[in-house]
Design a protein around this motif. Structure first.
Motif, PDB file in Angstrom:
ATOM      1  N   HIS A 163      36.843  43.135  41.615  1.00  0.00           N
ATOM      2  CA  HIS A 163      37.399  43.710  42.861  1.00  0.00           C
ATOM      3  C   HIS A 163      37.845  42.568  43.785  1.00  0.00           C
ATOM      4  N   HIS A 166      31.558  53.895  47.756  1.00  0.00           N
ATOM      5  CA  HIS A 166      31.395  52.483  48.127  1.00  0.00           C
ATOM      6  C   HIS A 166      29.927  52.170  48.334  1.00  0.00           C
ATOM      7  N   HIS A 210      37.751  40.352  48.546  1.00  0.00           N
ATOM      8  CA  HIS A 210      38.238  41.679  48.943  1.00  0.00           C
ATOM      9  C   HIS A 210      39.613  41.587  49.610  1.00  0.00           C
ATOM     10  N   ASP A 270      32.514  50.692  44.821  1.00  0.00           N
ATOM     11  CA  ASP A 270      33.242  49.473  45.184  1.00  0.00           C
ATOM     12  C   ASP A 270      32.504  48.660  46.243  1.00  0.00           C
ATOM     13  N   ASP A 271      32.749  47.361  46.224  1.00  0.00           N
ATOM     14  CA  ASP A 271      32.450  46.405  47.316  1.00  0.00           C
ATOM     15  C   ASP A 271      31.086  45.738  47.272  1.00  0.00           C
ATOM     16  N   PRO A 306      41.475  46.025  45.909  1.00  0.00           N
ATOM     17  CA  PRO A 306      40.946  46.504  47.188  1.00  0.00           C
ATOM     18  C   PRO A 306      42.020  47.252  47.990  1.00  0.00           C
TER      19      PRO A 306
HETATM   20 ZN   LIG Z   1      36.938  47.665  48.218  1.00  0.00          ZN
END
Ligand SMILES: [Zn+2]
Length: 204
Positions: free
Chosen positions: A86, A174, A90, A35-36, A120
């Motif tokens: 995502h 992440h 965020h 993620d991210d 998120p």
């Molecule tokens: Zn995230």
């Protein structure tokens, strides 16, 4: 002692049956997710590890990071990995008015063109979920590594990754700066562990 819920309890999963918490429990497959990103200094390291291990994974990207690092976004796709939405900024679903949240998801979607969405902070209201569900498979996970928690040691992060993982588990790592140290330690070690146990790796 901080409470970290590494695997969401059955009650939470029961309350949100429309969310994908894991995949098929009958197949010995692990689903790696990141993620991210995309983030320089982190995403390329993940791609290197995955390439070396010959594994495809799913990257839930943040729209504004794609705009800042379009070359990295292309690298992820060129590696044969899957992309998920995502949100663009965020956003935390429980702190954002519904219209703004949905517009932010749509803004990210214009970049990612994905059938996958991950909220998120794993925060999403029933109403937001109802509106997104016709357009996306909404994915959270059954194993959260807490790689981003800098009070956690890399070894403990690795333990989080493997402790509850089983057939069909979706694992959250992440590719961001906060998680970098823990994730880059835990990821290759966990992959080695899963491979030694006979697991394969799947794409969402
Ligand atoms: Zn995230």
């Amino acid at each position: 002692m901080k409470l970290r819920i590494v695997s969401p309890p059955a009650l939470v999963r029961w309350y949100y049956p429309d969310i994908t918490w894991h995949k098929d429990r009958s197949q010995p497959r692990i689903f790696l997710t990141f993620d991210d990103g995309p983030i320089p200094d982190v995403t390329p390291e993940v791609l290197k590890i995955l390439k070396k291990e010959d594994i495809k994974a799913t990257f839930f990207c943040v729209g504004e990071n794609i705009v800042k690092h379009p070359d990295l976004f292309e690298q992820i796709k060129a590696g044969g990995h899957h992309i998920g939405n995502h949100t663009y900024n965020h956003l935390n679903g429980s702190k954002t008015p519904e219209k703004e949240y949905l517009e932010n998801v749509a803004q990210c979607q214009s970049l990612v063109h994905s059938h996958l969405f991950r909220p998120p902070y794993a925060r999403i209201s029933k109403n937001q979920l109802r509106q997104l569900k016709p357009h996306y498979e909404v994915v959270i996970a059954d194993v959260i590594t807490y790689d981003f928690d800098q009070s956690l040691s890399p070894e403990a992060c690795y333990e989080n990754a493997i402790k509850y993982a089983k057939n069909g588990s979706i694992i959250v790592f992440h590719d961001n700066i906060k998680a970098r140290q823990n994730m880059l330690y835990a990821l290759p070690k966990a992959i080695g562990h899963w491979k030694s146990k006979g697991f394969g790796f799947g794409l969402l």
